[in-house]
Design an enzyme around this catalytic site. Structure first.
Site, short mmCIF file in Angstrom:
data_model
loop_
_atom_site.label_atom_id
_atom_site.label_comp_id
_atom_site.label_asym_id
_atom_site.label_seq_id
_atom_site.Cartn_x
_atom_site.Cartn_y
_atom_site.Cartn_z
N ASP A 242 -0.63 4.37 0.86
CA ASP A 242 -1.19 5.38 1.76
C ASP A 242 -0.42 5.30 3.07
O ASP A 242 0.27 4.32 3.35
CB ASP A 242 -2.69 5.16 2.00
CG ASP A 242 -3.03 3.81 2.62
OD1 ASP A 242 -2.43 2.80 2.19
OD2 ASP A 242 -3.86 3.76 3.55
N ASP B 109 4.80 -5.81 4.70
CA ASP B 109 4.14 -4.66 5.33
C ASP B 109 4.14 -4.81 6.85
O ASP B 109 3.15 -4.50 7.51
CB ASP B 109 2.71 -4.54 4.78
CG ASP B 109 2.02 -3.28 5.26
OD1 ASP B 109 2.72 -2.35 5.68
OD2 ASP B 109 0.77 -3.24 5.23
N ASP C 11 6.39 1.86 6.39
CA ASP C 11 4.99 1.42 6.29
C ASP C 11 4.27 2.31 5.29
O ASP C 11 3.67 3.30 5.65
CB ASP C 11 4.34 1.50 7.69
CG ASP C 11 2.91 1.01 7.70
OD1 ASP C 11 2.46 0.40 6.72
OD2 ASP C 11 2.22 1.26 8.72
N HIS D 248 3.54 3.92 12.40
CA HIS D 248 2.40 4.70 12.91
C HIS D 248 2.82 5.72 13.97
O HIS D 248 1.97 6.45 14.49
CB HIS D 248 1.31 3.78 13.53
CG HIS D 248 0.64 2.90 12.53
ND1 HIS D 248 -0.60 2.34 12.74
CD2 HIS D 248 1.03 2.49 11.30
CE1 HIS D 248 -0.93 1.60 11.68
NE2 HIS D 248 0.05 1.68 10.80
N HIS E 165 0.84 -1.21 0.00
CA HIS E 165 0.00 0.00 0.00
C HIS E 165 0.87 1.25 0.00
O HIS E 165 2.00 1.23 0.53
CB HIS E 165 -0.98 0.02 1.18
CG HIS E 165 -0.35 0.11 2.54
ND1 HIS E 165 -0.12 1.32 3.17
CD2 HIS E 165 0.10 -0.83 3.40
CE1 HIS E 165 0.43 1.09 4.36
NE2 HIS E 165 0.59 -0.21 4.52
N GLU F 228 -5.17 1.05 2.78
CA GLU F 228 -4.89 -0.02 3.75
C GLU F 228 -5.00 0.50 5.17
O GLU F 228 -5.52 -0.17 6.05
CB GLU F 228 -3.48 -0.58 3.51
CG GLU F 228 -3.21 -1.90 4.24
CD GLU F 228 -2.72 -1.76 5.67
OE1 GLU F 228 -2.71 -2.77 6.39
OE2 GLU F 228 -2.34 -0.65 6.09
N GLU F 229 -4.48 1.72 5.39
CA GLU F 229 -4.44 2.24 6.77
C GLU F 229 -5.83 2.55 7.32
O GLU F 229 -5.99 2.75 8.51
CB GLU F 229 -3.55 3.50 6.84
CG GLU F 229 -2.09 3.26 6.51
CD GLU F 229 -1.34 2.38 7.53
OE1 GLU F 229 -1.99 1.83 8.44
OE2 GLU F 229 -0.13 2.25 7.39
N1 LIG Z 1 1.47 -2.17 8.48
C1 LIG Z 1 0.21 -2.76 8.60
C2 LIG Z 1 -0.73 -1.89 9.38
O1 LIG Z 1 -0.28 -0.93 9.97
N2 LIG Z 1 -2.01 -2.21 9.33
C3 LIG Z 1 -3.01 -1.48 10.06
C4 LIG Z 1 -4.32 -1.89 9.43
C5 LIG Z 1 -5.51 -1.47 10.22
C6 LIG Z 1 -6.12 -2.19 11.16
N3 LIG Z 1 -7.16 -1.46 11.59
C7 LIG Z 1 -7.13 -0.33 10.94
N4 LIG Z 1 -6.14 -0.35 10.08
C8 LIG Z 1 -2.93 -1.84 11.52
O2 LIG Z 1 -3.24 -0.95 12.35
O3 LIG Z 1 -2.60 -2.97 11.87
ZN LIG Z 2 1.15 -1.02 6.32
ZN LIG Z 3 0.20 0.86 8.90
#
Ligand SMILES: NCC(=O)N[C@@H](Cc1c[nH]cn1)C(=O)O
Ligand SMILES: [Zn+2]
Ligand SMILES: [Zn+2]
Length: 498
Positions: free
Chosen positions: A110, A203, A141, A449, A108, A175-176
């Site tokens: 984003d 990821d 990420d 994050h 991803h 994805e996020e």
């Molecule tokens: N690198 C993967 C990631 O950060 N995924 C997010 C996906 C997600 C889950 N709920 C909302 N977004 C994560 O927080 O695990």
């Molecule tokens: Zn990710």
């Molecule tokens: Zn992420």
């Protein structure tokens, strides 16, 4: 283009690695350009940037010689009744030789939100190198790993070498925020996946300095709990003391979700958690995990658990509930004396095998309603499940795990699970029935994050090398498998004298 046979695979590997080392500054520059685009999928005001990011990625993949399709994902409905276009999703294909393995790479482009005032040392969207680390939102990420995969393909092209596998890409821009619409995209494009043999995701991060292969992730059930007391915010001097405040109700609800030992207070929530078997328990003993280092990376003094086994189990195989934020509540500088009219609490439960989303949803709603009833509040309560992503566990005996172990070469990778969520991992597994593997290149201290996210220059460049050599290793094993299983292939190669 030179066919594989003209160059022994060890010689080829040396050439690939030499090229990657020699061009690392260009690869780093590409990452800087990608990070400069604030492709934050959670901010509708940045949607144009996100759309631009997807377009740039598509152009980059097209420049590899791939056929690229941009799939319209429709409109995203916002909470305030407005809508914005979802970024398109990229489906791309490079090579379609039926004698080769076909790998589909998912990633991803984003990113999570990032602001200087959150505590970044340098501008999150102006990638800065300090101590051989590349700092910027999306560095690990997931822009760094997506680019590392592209760099690896690019390296074969630049050396005029035949890529030993067919490569497909599925790259998305939401994805996020839970990969909305991606399940339908996969369902609607089953022919794209029909000749895919292996799906690779990069990821997540490693657990220690040691390279790792990830064979499981937790899922996520993300809830909004909205409490509304009136149609607008009010002055706390004029109305404080005479109304049922929405924020008081919400804080009470949130405080009744999880206790101070991390135990989730929702009745029944642990019922479907798969029991820990003796076989699984033993797996944790051998894992190389430096608890002190993990604690240092977190910036937190005391964890809820004190042993390696407890920590890993509570990250990988038990659920947890985290409270993420409150929309509508005053959160700025200063001392605004406001009573918010409507507040939305946001929390999520990381799901593990064998928890089921509809069951969890019901348990959460029932629990919040019963806690709310105790308040005897006239306010309006609405609970909604925003994201429902299932956990994923892979078969580590799949061929691509062996190929990745060979590609990593110098050390045996740690076999790990991950506490975070890739919503598409389980969807891919359920819908395509293909082998899924996560091959992380980022480090445990990358700060996904968080403020000051980074990827080390060395992991980014080593990761590019691992991907390049993975293509070769997988091609070899896949060919062996075909030779052993497929009489037609054996016949053809015998006829060819090979
Ligand atoms: N690198 C993967 C990631 O950060 N995924 C997010 C996906 C997600 C889950 N709920 C909302 N977004 C994560 O927080 O695990
Ligand atoms: Zn990710
Ligand atoms: Zn992420």
């Amino acid at each position: 283009m030179l066919p594989l046979e003209t160059n022994g695979s060890e010689d080829l590997m040396t050439d690939l690695f030499t090229y990657i080392d020699g061009h690392q500054d260009e690869f780093v520059q590409s990452l800087k350009e990608w990070i400069a685009i604030p492709s934050d999928s959670s901010d509708p005001l940045l949607r144009k940037e996100l759309i631009k990011m997807v377009e740039i990625t598509a152009e980059r993949i097209q420049a590899l010689g791939a056929t690229v399709e941009l799939i319209d994902m429709g409109q995203e409905q916002l909470n305030d009744g407005q809508s914005v276009p979802f970024p398109k999703a990229i489906l791309a294909q490079l090579g379609n030789d039926p004698s080769k393995a076909t790998i589909c790479f998912y990633g991803h482009v984003d990113v999570q939100p990032a602001k200087m005032e959150d505590g970044w040392i340098t501008d999150p969207y102006n990638m800065t190198e300090r101590n051989e680390n590349l700092y910027g939102r999306g560095a690990t990420d997931n822009k760094g790993p997506v680019l590392a995969w592209i760099n690896a393909v690019d390296t074969y092209k630049a050396l005029n070498q035949e890529i030993p596998v067919n490569i497909k890409f599925i790259i998305e821009g939401v994805e996020e925020t839970g990969s909305q619409g991606l399940e339908d995209l996969i369902k609607g494009n089953s022919s794209f996946f029909s000749d895919v043999d292996y799906i690779v995701i990069s990821d997540n991060v490693r657990l220690s300095r040691k390279p790792a292969l990830t064979y499981g992730t937790r899922g996520d059930a993300y809830f909004f709990v909205e409490v509304q007391s009136g149609t607008k915010d009010l002055h706390s001097g004029t109305f404080g003391g005479i109304i049922h405040e929405s924020m008081r109700d919400l804080v009470y609800l949130l405080a009744n979700l999880v206790d101070s030992s991390g135990h989730i207070l929702i009745p029944g929530i642990y019922d479907d958690v798969s029991p820990l078997t003796e076989e699984e328990r033993k797996l944790y003993d051998d894992i190389d995990f430096d608890l002190e280092e993990h604690q240092n990376n977190s910036g937190v003094n005391t964890f809820l658990y004190s042993t390696k086994e407890e920590i890993l189990q509570h990250l990988w195989r038990y659920p947890c509930l985290s409270i993420h934020g409150i929309e509508g509540a005053f959160s700025g500088y200063g001392s605004k004396t406001v009573i918010p009219g409507k507040v939305i609490g946001k929390f999520s439960i990381r799901l593990v095998p064998d928890m089921k989303i509809p069951v969890v949803n019901k348990q959460v709603i029932n629990h919040l309603k019963s806690v709310f009833a105790k308040l005897k509040s006239p306010n309006k309560l609405v609970v909604t499940l925003q994201i429902g992503a299932l956990p994923w566990i892979a078969n580590v005996n799949d061929l691509q795990y062996e190929a990745a172990r060979n590609a990593i070469r110098k050390v045996t990778p740690e076999m790990i699970r991950d506490g975070s969520t890739i919503p598409l991992a389980r969807i891919f597994q359920d819908l395509t029935k293909k082998s899924i593997m996560m091959l992380p290149i980022g480090g445990a201290d990358d700060g996904e994050h968080s403020q000051n996210e980074k990827i080390s220059r060395s992991n980014y460049i080593q990761g590019t090398k691992i991907f390049a050599s993975f293509f070769l290793e997988l091609a070899k094993l896949h060919k062996d498998l075909q030779m052993n299983n497929d009489p037609l292939t054996i016949k053809t190669s015998q006829q060819n004298g090979s």
